[in-house]
Design an enzyme around this catalytic site. Structure first.
Site, mmCIF file in Angstrom:
data_model
loop_
_atom_site.group_PDB
_atom_site.id
_atom_site.type_symbol
_atom_site.label_atom_id
_atom_site.label_comp_id
_atom_site.label_asym_id
_atom_site.label_seq_id
_atom_site.Cartn_x
_atom_site.Cartn_y
_atom_site.Cartn_z
ATOM 1 C CB SER A 153 -0.879 0.076 1.235
ATOM 2 O OG SER A 153 -1.031 -1.123 1.875
ATOM 3 C CG HIS A 167 -2.171 -0.637 -3.872
ATOM 4 N ND1 HIS A 167 -2.375 0.675 -3.509
ATOM 5 C CD2 HIS A 167 -2.593 -1.380 -2.817
ATOM 6 C CE1 HIS A 167 -2.894 0.722 -2.300
ATOM 7 N NE2 HIS A 167 -3.040 -0.511 -1.861
ATOM 8 C CD GLU A 187 -2.340 3.768 -6.050
ATOM 9 O OE1 GLU A 187 -2.083 3.026 -5.084
ATOM 10 O OE2 GLU A 187 -2.239 4.997 -5.985
ATOM 11 C CG ASN A 201 -2.995 3.890 0.935
ATOM 12 O OD1 ASN A 201 -4.165 4.002 1.261
ATOM 13 N ND2 ASN A 201 -2.459 2.739 0.581
HETATM 14 N N1 CAA Z 1 -15.824 -9.711 -0.435
HETATM 15 C C1 CAA Z 1 -16.546 -9.861 -1.564
HETATM 16 N N2 CAA Z 1 -17.680 -9.182 -1.830
HETATM 17 C C2 CAA Z 1 -18.114 -8.331 -0.907
HETATM 18 C C3 CAA Z 1 -17.420 -8.121 0.310
HETATM 19 C C4 CAA Z 1 -16.238 -8.867 0.534
HETATM 20 N N3 CAA Z 1 -15.505 -8.725 1.647
HETATM 21 N N4 CAA Z 1 -18.093 -7.207 1.035
HETATM 22 C C5 CAA Z 1 -19.166 -6.837 0.306
HETATM 23 N N5 CAA Z 1 -19.175 -7.508 -0.868
HETATM 24 C C6 CAA Z 1 -20.151 -7.379 -1.941
HETATM 25 C C7 CAA Z 1 -21.521 -7.855 -1.529
HETATM 26 O O1 CAA Z 1 -21.687 -9.217 -1.817
HETATM 27 C C8 CAA Z 1 -22.441 -7.015 -2.381
HETATM 28 O O2 CAA Z 1 -22.537 -7.575 -3.681
HETATM 29 P P1 CAA Z 1 -23.884 -7.396 -4.557
HETATM 30 O O3 CAA Z 1 -24.100 -5.944 -4.748
HETATM 31 O O4 CAA Z 1 -23.592 -8.109 -5.803
HETATM 32 O O5 CAA Z 1 -24.953 -7.994 -3.731
HETATM 33 C C9 CAA Z 1 -21.708 -5.675 -2.515
HETATM 34 O O6 CAA Z 1 -20.312 -5.960 -2.211
HETATM 35 C C10 CAA Z 1 -22.231 -4.641 -1.549
HETATM 36 O O7 CAA Z 1 -22.123 -5.182 -0.247
HETATM 37 P P2 CAA Z 1 -23.171 -4.937 0.921
HETATM 38 O O8 CAA Z 1 -24.516 -4.652 0.337
HETATM 39 O O9 CAA Z 1 -23.047 -6.043 1.905
HETATM 40 O O10 CAA Z 1 -22.603 -3.668 1.705
HETATM 41 P P3 CAA Z 1 -22.282 -2.240 1.201
HETATM 42 O O11 CAA Z 1 -23.213 -1.771 0.143
HETATM 43 O O12 CAA Z 1 -22.151 -1.462 2.438
HETATM 44 O O13 CAA Z 1 -20.841 -2.368 0.525
HETATM 45 C C11 CAA Z 1 -18.510 -2.213 0.640
HETATM 46 C C12 CAA Z 1 -19.749 -2.885 1.205
HETATM 47 C C13 CAA Z 1 -18.353 -2.552 -0.834
HETATM 48 C C14 CAA Z 1 -17.331 -2.757 1.421
HETATM 49 C C15 CAA Z 1 -18.680 -0.645 0.823
HETATM 50 O O14 CAA Z 1 -18.989 -0.356 2.156
HETATM 51 C C16 CAA Z 1 -17.456 0.128 0.422
HETATM 52 O O15 CAA Z 1 -17.206 0.367 -0.749
HETATM 53 N N6 CAA Z 1 -16.652 0.558 1.439
HETATM 54 C C17 CAA Z 1 -15.417 1.299 1.197
HETATM 55 C C18 CAA Z 1 -14.352 0.348 0.790
HETATM 56 C C19 CAA Z 1 -13.045 1.035 0.503
HETATM 57 O O16 CAA Z 1 -12.898 2.235 0.549
HETATM 58 N N7 CAA Z 1 -12.043 0.215 0.207
HETATM 59 C C20 CAA Z 1 -10.712 0.681 -0.034
HETATM 60 C C21 CAA Z 1 -9.945 0.571 1.234
HETATM 61 S S1 CAA Z 1 -8.307 1.162 1.036
HETATM 62 C C22 CAA Z 1 -7.478 -0.166 0.434
HETATM 63 O O17 CAA Z 1 -7.948 -1.241 0.296
HETATM 64 C C23 CAA Z 1 -6.096 0.060 0.030
HETATM 65 C C24 CAA Z 1 -5.065 0.303 1.028
HETATM 66 O O18 CAA Z 1 -3.934 0.303 0.612
HETATM 67 C C25 CAA Z 1 -5.313 0.587 2.421
#
Ligand code: CAA
Length: 299
Positions: A116, A137, A149, A187
């Protein structure tokens, strides 16, 4: 079909293995213990089962994707085209892994890191093939998030970049090219915002609920910054902020003392069952807020 070794079967490694297998790649999933690998395989199995239930794939496709992932406890003399390292966000661990990958994978193999924030140039220098080393990434949850990325180190060859860009597209992702600066783009922009939210809690500007609600409803973020910090892992967030702080020598990246204290307490976020929220189980649903350490009035 690309032969891929994924090193690390945690939430990122398992996600990468899943999207690669769904795209038809042959995947070797490696971790230090069979238990970690089994944990990753279980997550993949559950995700694919959900995809079948939702009618996004057939049961045959699910079985075929699972069959394309082989557990691999050691990676000595593996025949792969690409290795994607998705281990803990720790420089020493990654340097050690890159030196080992360099010894044990074919000379033609591309060595990619899902880091990251750690310098790709530094990781490349631990190998004898810096032209074949690159950052790839992914974002959490990998099956859902569309971005990869792609980070060039100073010695990364154009052919390496092209191959990894094409691989990300084959995995259903949108690759974006960025340079090798601390935190890259994602990040460098995201983590200071998360850190600022933790400062706001620490200083008592608002409660956990208030801060997250402001950002969810006011900025349309899918998760508030404190929930997202828990989701990323507070230890990972702290490591990224340390890389930014050390890399730029700029106080604006100073990690909030409250973040450090939570990490010291073992409150590492969702995966540990406790962070700025409390979870029913590690990795489970939120059951309560945890404003410990916030200024009085904000708990
Ligand atoms: N694995 C696989 N699929 C998942 C999942 C997981 N862990 N969590 C949720 N999903 C899927 C669900 O199955 C659902 O699919 P469908 O639409 O086909 O039914 C979809 O994602 C939406 O899920 P939910 O309805 O349960 O919940 P939600 O609408 O709140 O979405 C989320 C969950 C996608 C995680 C959303 O909250 C989100 O986008 N959060 C922000 C995530 C983010 O910012 N990620 C980046 C983090 S930074 C990083 O990763 C990099 C780093 O270097 C730190």
């Amino acid at each position: 079909m690309t032969k891929i070794l994924v090193v690390g079967a945690g939430q990122m490694g398992a996600g990468i293995a899943q999207v690669a297998a769904q795209a038809g790649d042959a995947v070797l999933l490696n971790d230090r213990t069979q238990e970690y690998i089994d944990g990753g395989l279980l997550t993949i199995d559950k995700n694919l089962e959900r995809a079948v239930e939702k009618g996004r794939m057939t049961n045959e496709e699910r079985q075929a994707a699972l069959a394309r992932i082989q557990p691999q406890l050691t990676f000595e003399n593996v025949d792969v085209d690409v290795a994607i390292e998705a281990a803990t966000e720790n420089l020493e661990i990654k340097l050690d892994l890159f030196a080992k990958l360099d010894r044990h994978t074919p000379q033609r193999a591309i060595l990619a890191s899902n880091t990251s924030s750690i310098s790709i140039t530094k990781l490349a220098a631990a190998t004898k093939r810096p032209a074949l080393v690159i950052g790839m990434h992914y974002f959490n949850p990998v099956p859902v998030m569309r971005l990869v990325e792609v980070i060039r180190g100073i010695a990364t060859a154009q052919a390496t970049f092209d191959a990894v860009r094409d691989l990300a597209i084959a995995h259903g992702k949108t690759p974006v090219e960025v340079r090798n600066f601390p935190g890259f783009v994602s990040n460098r922009v995201l983590c200071p915002m998360l850190n600022e939210a933790i400062f706001a809690l620490y200083e008592g500007v608002g409660s956990v609920e208030a801060i997250d609600t402001v950002m969810r409803l006011g900025m349309n973020h899918p998760m508030g910054p404190l929930e997202l910090s828990d989701f990323i892992g507070l230890d990972t967030l702290l490591s990224i902020l340390e890389v930014l702080y050390d890399g730029f020598k700029d106080p604006k990246y100073r990690p909030c003392p409250l973040l450090r204290e939570y990490v010291d307490a073992g409150w590492l976020g969702r995966k540990a069952g406790r962070g700025f929220y409390e979870y029913a189980t590690p990795g489970g649903a939120i059951v309560a807020r945890n404003g410990a350490g916030a200024a009085v009035g904000a708990r």
